[in-house]
Design a protein around this motif. Structure first.
Motif, PDB file in Angstrom:
ATOM      1  N   ASP A 265     -15.130 -10.529  14.428  1.00  0.00           N
ATOM      2  CA  ASP A 265     -14.984  -9.082  14.223  1.00  0.00           C
ATOM      3  C   ASP A 265     -13.543  -8.714  13.868  1.00  0.00           C
ATOM      4  O   ASP A 265     -13.022  -7.681  14.286  1.00  0.00           O
ATOM      5  CB  ASP A 265     -15.439  -8.297  15.454  1.00  0.00           C
ATOM      6  N   LEU A 266     -12.899  -9.572  13.078  1.00  0.00           N
ATOM      7  CA  LEU A 266     -11.523  -9.339  12.649  1.00  0.00           C
ATOM      8  C   LEU A 266     -11.478  -8.937  11.182  1.00  0.00           C
ATOM      9  O   LEU A 266     -12.250  -9.437  10.362  1.00  0.00           O
ATOM     10  CB  LEU A 266     -10.670 -10.593  12.844  1.00  0.00           C
ATOM     11  N   LEU A 267     -10.539  -8.044  10.867  1.00  0.00           N
ATOM     12  CA  LEU A 267     -10.171  -7.737   9.495  1.00  0.00           C
ATOM     13  C   LEU A 267      -8.932  -8.532   9.139  1.00  0.00           C
ATOM     14  O   LEU A 267      -7.992  -8.622   9.934  1.00  0.00           O
ATOM     15  CB  LEU A 267      -9.886  -6.250   9.327  1.00  0.00           C
ATOM     16  N   TRP A 268      -8.919  -9.095   7.925  1.00  0.00           N
ATOM     17  CA  TRP A 268      -7.803  -9.929   7.476  1.00  0.00           C
ATOM     18  C   TRP A 268      -7.225  -9.355   6.183  1.00  0.00           C
ATOM     19  O   TRP A 268      -7.955  -8.892   5.313  1.00  0.00           O
ATOM     20  CB  TRP A 268      -8.286 -11.350   7.178  1.00  0.00           C
ATOM     21  N   THR A 269      -5.903  -9.411   6.070  1.00  0.00           N
ATOM     22  CA  THR A 269      -5.254  -9.075   4.808  1.00  0.00           C
ATOM     23  C   THR A 269      -4.103 -10.033   4.567  1.00  0.00           C
ATOM     24  O   THR A 269      -3.689 -10.781   5.466  1.00  0.00           O
ATOM     25  CB  THR A 269      -4.755  -7.618   4.799  1.00  0.00           C
ATOM     26  N   VAL A 270      -3.604 -10.023   3.327  1.00  0.00           N
ATOM     27  CA  VAL A 270      -2.461 -10.843   2.946  1.00  0.00           C
ATOM     28  C   VAL A 270      -1.496  -9.929   2.208  1.00  0.00           C
ATOM     29  O   VAL A 270      -1.906  -9.020   1.489  1.00  0.00           O
ATOM     30  CB  VAL A 270      -2.898 -12.038   2.083  1.00  0.00           C
ATOM     31  N   THR A 271      -0.190 -10.126   2.421  1.00  0.00           N
ATOM     32  CA  THR A 271       0.816  -9.275   1.781  1.00  0.00           C
ATOM     33  C   THR A 271       1.539 -10.067   0.698  1.00  0.00           C
ATOM     34  O   THR A 271       1.645 -11.286   0.767  1.00  0.00           O
ATOM     35  CB  THR A 271       1.812  -8.732   2.810  1.00  0.00           C
ATOM     36  N   GLU A 272       2.080  -9.342  -0.307  1.00  0.00           N
ATOM     37  CA  GLU A 272       2.475 -10.025  -1.534  1.00  0.00           C
ATOM     38  C   GLU A 272       3.972 -10.183  -1.774  1.00  0.00           C
ATOM     39  O   GLU A 272       4.378 -11.054  -2.539  1.00  0.00           O
ATOM     40  CB  GLU A 272       1.870  -9.310  -2.738  1.00  0.00           C
ATOM     41  N   HIS A 273       4.844  -9.370  -1.206  1.00  0.00           N
ATOM     42  CA  HIS A 273       6.232  -9.329  -1.649  1.00  0.00           C
ATOM     43  C   HIS A 273       7.051 -10.515  -1.116  1.00  0.00           C
ATOM     44  O   HIS A 273       6.903 -10.903   0.046  1.00  0.00           O
ATOM     45  CB  HIS A 273       6.878  -8.018  -1.214  1.00  0.00           C
ATOM     46  N   PRO A 274       7.908 -11.093  -1.956  1.00  0.00           N
ATOM     47  CA  PRO A 274       8.741 -12.225  -1.512  1.00  0.00           C
ATOM     48  C   PRO A 274       9.523 -11.877  -0.251  1.00  0.00           C
ATOM     49  O   PRO A 274      10.063 -10.775  -0.116  1.00  0.00           O
ATOM     50  CB  PRO A 274       9.677 -12.456  -2.704  1.00  0.00           C
ATOM     51  N   HIS A 275       9.556 -12.834   0.683  1.00  0.00           N
ATOM     52  CA  HIS A 275      10.215 -12.704   1.983  1.00  0.00           C
ATOM     53  C   HIS A 275       9.536 -11.675   2.887  1.00  0.00           C
ATOM     54  O   HIS A 275      10.018 -11.419   3.995  1.00  0.00           O
ATOM     55  CB  HIS A 275      11.709 -12.370   1.828  1.00  0.00           C
ATOM     56  N   ARG A 276       8.423 -11.094   2.434  1.00  0.00           N
ATOM     57  CA  ARG A 276       7.614 -10.192   3.254  1.00  0.00           C
ATOM     58  C   ARG A 276       6.147 -10.586   3.082  1.00  0.00           C
ATOM     59  O   ARG A 276       5.303  -9.744   2.799  1.00  0.00           O
ATOM     60  CB  ARG A 276       7.829  -8.736   2.849  1.00  0.00           C
ATOM     61  N   ARG A 277       5.880 -11.879   3.222  1.00  0.00           N
ATOM     62  CA  ARG A 277       4.545 -12.409   2.970  1.00  0.00           C
ATOM     63  C   ARG A 277       3.915 -12.884   4.274  1.00  0.00           C
ATOM     64  O   ARG A 277       4.381 -13.846   4.880  1.00  0.00           O
ATOM     65  CB  ARG A 277       4.613 -13.565   1.964  1.00  0.00           C
ATOM     66  N   TRP A 278       2.839 -12.178   4.659  1.00  0.00           N
ATOM     67  CA  TRP A 278       2.139 -12.518   5.893  1.00  0.00           C
ATOM     68  C   TRP A 278       0.633 -12.565   5.655  1.00  0.00           C
ATOM     69  O   TRP A 278       0.097 -11.852   4.808  1.00  0.00           O
ATOM     70  CB  TRP A 278       2.419 -11.471   6.974  1.00  0.00           C
ATOM     71  N   LEU A 279      -0.036 -13.387   6.426  1.00  0.00           N
ATOM     72  CA  LEU A 279      -1.481 -13.369   6.581  1.00  0.00           C
ATOM     73  C   LEU A 279      -1.726 -12.725   7.941  1.00  0.00           C
ATOM     74  O   LEU A 279      -1.222 -13.216   8.957  1.00  0.00           O
ATOM     75  CB  LEU A 279      -2.040 -14.792   6.545  1.00  0.00           C
ATOM     76  N   VAL A 280      -2.464 -11.613   7.970  1.00  0.00           N
ATOM     77  CA  VAL A 280      -2.546 -10.782   9.169  1.00  0.00           C
ATOM     78  C   VAL A 280      -4.005 -10.550   9.542  1.00  0.00           C
ATOM     79  O   VAL A 280      -4.851 -10.266   8.678  1.00  0.00           O
ATOM     80  CB  VAL A 280      -1.846  -9.429   8.931  1.00  0.00           C
ATOM     81  N   ALA A 281      -4.305 -10.649  10.845  1.00  0.00           N
ATOM     82  CA  ALA A 281      -5.621 -10.367  11.381  1.00  0.00           C
ATOM     83  C   ALA A 281      -5.525  -9.243  12.401  1.00  0.00           C
ATOM     84  O   ALA A 281      -4.648  -9.283  13.288  1.00  0.00           O
ATOM     85  CB  ALA A 281      -6.218 -11.607  12.029  1.00  0.00           C
ATOM     86  N   VAL A 282      -6.412  -8.239  12.294  1.00  0.00           N
ATOM     87  CA  VAL A 282      -6.435  -7.107  13.230  1.00  0.00           C
ATOM     88  C   VAL A 282      -7.875  -6.853  13.655  1.00  0.00           C
ATOM     89  O   VAL A 282      -8.825  -7.166  12.936  1.00  0.00           O
ATOM     90  CB  VAL A 282      -5.841  -5.827  12.603  1.00  0.00           C
ATOM     91  N   ARG A 283      -8.030  -6.279  14.838  1.00  0.00           N
ATOM     92  CA  ARG A 283      -9.352  -5.953  15.343  1.00  0.00           C
ATOM     93  C   ARG A 283      -9.950  -4.783  14.550  1.00  0.00           C
ATOM     94  O   ARG A 283      -9.309  -3.759  14.372  1.00  0.00           O
ATOM     95  CB  ARG A 283      -9.274  -5.548  16.820  1.00  0.00           C
ATOM     96  N   ARG A 284     -11.189  -4.952  14.109  1.00  0.00           N
ATOM     97  CA  ARG A 284     -11.844  -3.856  13.388  1.00  0.00           C
ATOM     98  C   ARG A 284     -11.996  -2.624  14.271  1.00  0.00           C
ATOM     99  O   ARG A 284     -11.922  -1.479  13.781  1.00  0.00           O
ATOM    100  CB  ARG A 284     -13.208  -4.331  12.877  1.00  0.00           C
ATOM    101  N   SER A 285     -12.190  -2.830  15.571  1.00  0.00           N
ATOM    102  CA  SER A 285     -12.400  -1.715  16.496  1.00  0.00           C
ATOM    103  C   SER A 285     -11.192  -0.793  16.605  1.00  0.00           C
ATOM    104  O   SER A 285     -11.288   0.307  17.162  1.00  0.00           O
ATOM    105  CB  SER A 285     -12.766  -2.247  17.882  1.00  0.00           C
ATOM    106  N   ARG A 286     -10.029  -1.219  16.106  1.00  0.00           N
ATOM    107  CA  ARG A 286      -8.832  -0.371  16.129  1.00  0.00           C
ATOM    108  C   ARG A 286      -8.959   0.816  15.177  1.00  0.00           C
ATOM    109  O   ARG A 286      -8.206   1.793  15.304  1.00  0.00           O
ATOM    110  CB  ARG A 286      -7.608  -1.184  15.745  1.00  0.00           C
ATOM    111  N   PHE A 287      -9.894   0.730  14.224  1.00  0.00           N
ATOM    112  CA  PHE A 287      -9.979   1.750  13.183  1.00  0.00           C
ATOM    113  C   PHE A 287     -11.323   2.477  13.280  1.00  0.00           C
ATOM    114  O   PHE A 287     -12.287   2.104  12.645  1.00  0.00           O
ATOM    115  CB  PHE A 287      -9.804   1.123  11.805  1.00  0.00           C
ATOM    116  N   THR A 288     -11.354   3.492  14.121  1.00  0.00           N
ATOM    117  CA  THR A 288     -12.597   4.239  14.359  1.00  0.00           C
ATOM    118  C   THR A 288     -12.751   5.361  13.351  1.00  0.00           C
ATOM    119  O   THR A 288     -11.810   5.714  12.641  1.00  0.00           O
ATOM    120  CB  THR A 288     -12.588   4.814  15.776  1.00  0.00           C
TER     121      THR A 288
END
Length: 288
Positions: A265-288
């Motif tokens: 039940d996780l949402l995942w995103t990836v960020t694009e900018h050099p030196h600001r590149r992360w793979l991030v997972a957050v709980r879907r329940s955080r966004f009601t």
């Protein structure tokens, strides 16, 4: 809107596999991951888990992360390089290791780089759908991986073409189907669509989110990422069709595609900018 598959490049893929000693498939790649992810913390207001790439990939200004898809502890991230092609990174989140595979178009004489933006990924079973903007969706079968010159290659097998103009900026797998959407800033459309896996027309509507970078639909509820440039954290929009609400600073700066892993039940995103590149997972329940 309907999506129609083109003819499969089966003969070209068979010839490519024969040229390089046969298909090796996904397991061979996952047993030969040559780069390491690092756990870290990303700048956003939402409690999260985050990873970043090795030093070279964090700083690279030629290749830009775009699409993401995660199933359990396995993940895939797409990258593009202007004028050079696109690639997919296969990840093992348990061992924190990954490897890049060029996406290639098989030809009668071998292969050529697949020059698309690769703005989104949807991984379901053996199939990987890759967003190709106005060209629709390219589809790969991970069983077609071959070990080519300099490393592994992932050939595309066929393309899904749209019956009407639509910018396939991103794609994801959720709600037992595919979600597609358009990036729109000033003056452009920002439509979202849902296609059941069993086929049928794509249900398209105006998403209403400027600078949308990725979307999923879970139990009839939408979740959409939006970027605000390289220095301002990104947003998540959530809610039912036509009534999305913005959660500002919910993601790090530069969020791209969005993926949903049903098992966690996780949402995942990836960020694009050099030196600001992360793979991030957050709980879907955080966004009601």
């Amino acid at each position: 809107m309907d999506l129609t598959p083109t003819s499969e490049l089966a003969a070209e893929i068979d010839a490519l596999a024969e040229r390089y000693g046969g298909r090796v498939g996904l397991d061979a790649v996952l047993g030969d991951l040559d780069r390491r992810l690092r756990r870290t913390v990303a700048p956003c207001l939402t409690p999260h888990r985050a990873w970043t790439w090795d030093r070279v990939d964090r700083a690279d200004r030629g290749w830009w992360p775009q699409g993401v898809s995660v199933v359990g502890r396995r993940g895939a991230v797409s990258w593009y390089a202007r004028g050079r092609g696109s690639r997919v990174s296969l990840l093992d989140l348990g061992t924190r290791r990954y490897r890049h595979l060029p996406l290639v178009l098989p030809t009668a004489g071998g292969f050529e780089p697949l020059r698309i933006h690769a703005g989104g990924l949807a991984w379901h079973g053996d199939l990987l759908h890759v967003a190709a903007t106005r060209a629709g969706l390219w589809v790969c079968d991970t069983r077609d991986v071959v070990r080519g010159p300099g490393g592994y290659l992932l050939p595309v097998r066929y393309r899904l073409r749209s019956s009407e103009p639509f910018r396939f900026s991103f794609v994801s797998h959720a709600d037992e189907g595919l979600v597609v959407g358009e990036y729109g800033n000033t003056g452009g459309t920002s439509r979202l669509g849902h296609l059941p896996l069993g086929g049928g027309p794509v249900d398209v509507h105006d998403g209403g989110v400027r600078r949308a970078q990725g979307a999923v639909r879970v139990a009839g509820r939408w979740y959409v990422t939006a970027s605000h440039g390289p220095r301002t954290p990104g947003s998540v929009w959530s809610g039912p069709t036509g009534a999305l609400r913005e959660h500002r600073w919910a993601l790090p700066m530069g969020p791209e595609d969005l993926a949903y892993d049903e098992s966690s039940d996780l949402l995942w995103t990836v960020t694009e900018h050099p030196h600001r590149r992360w793979l991030v997972a957050v709980r879907r329940s955080r966004f009601t």
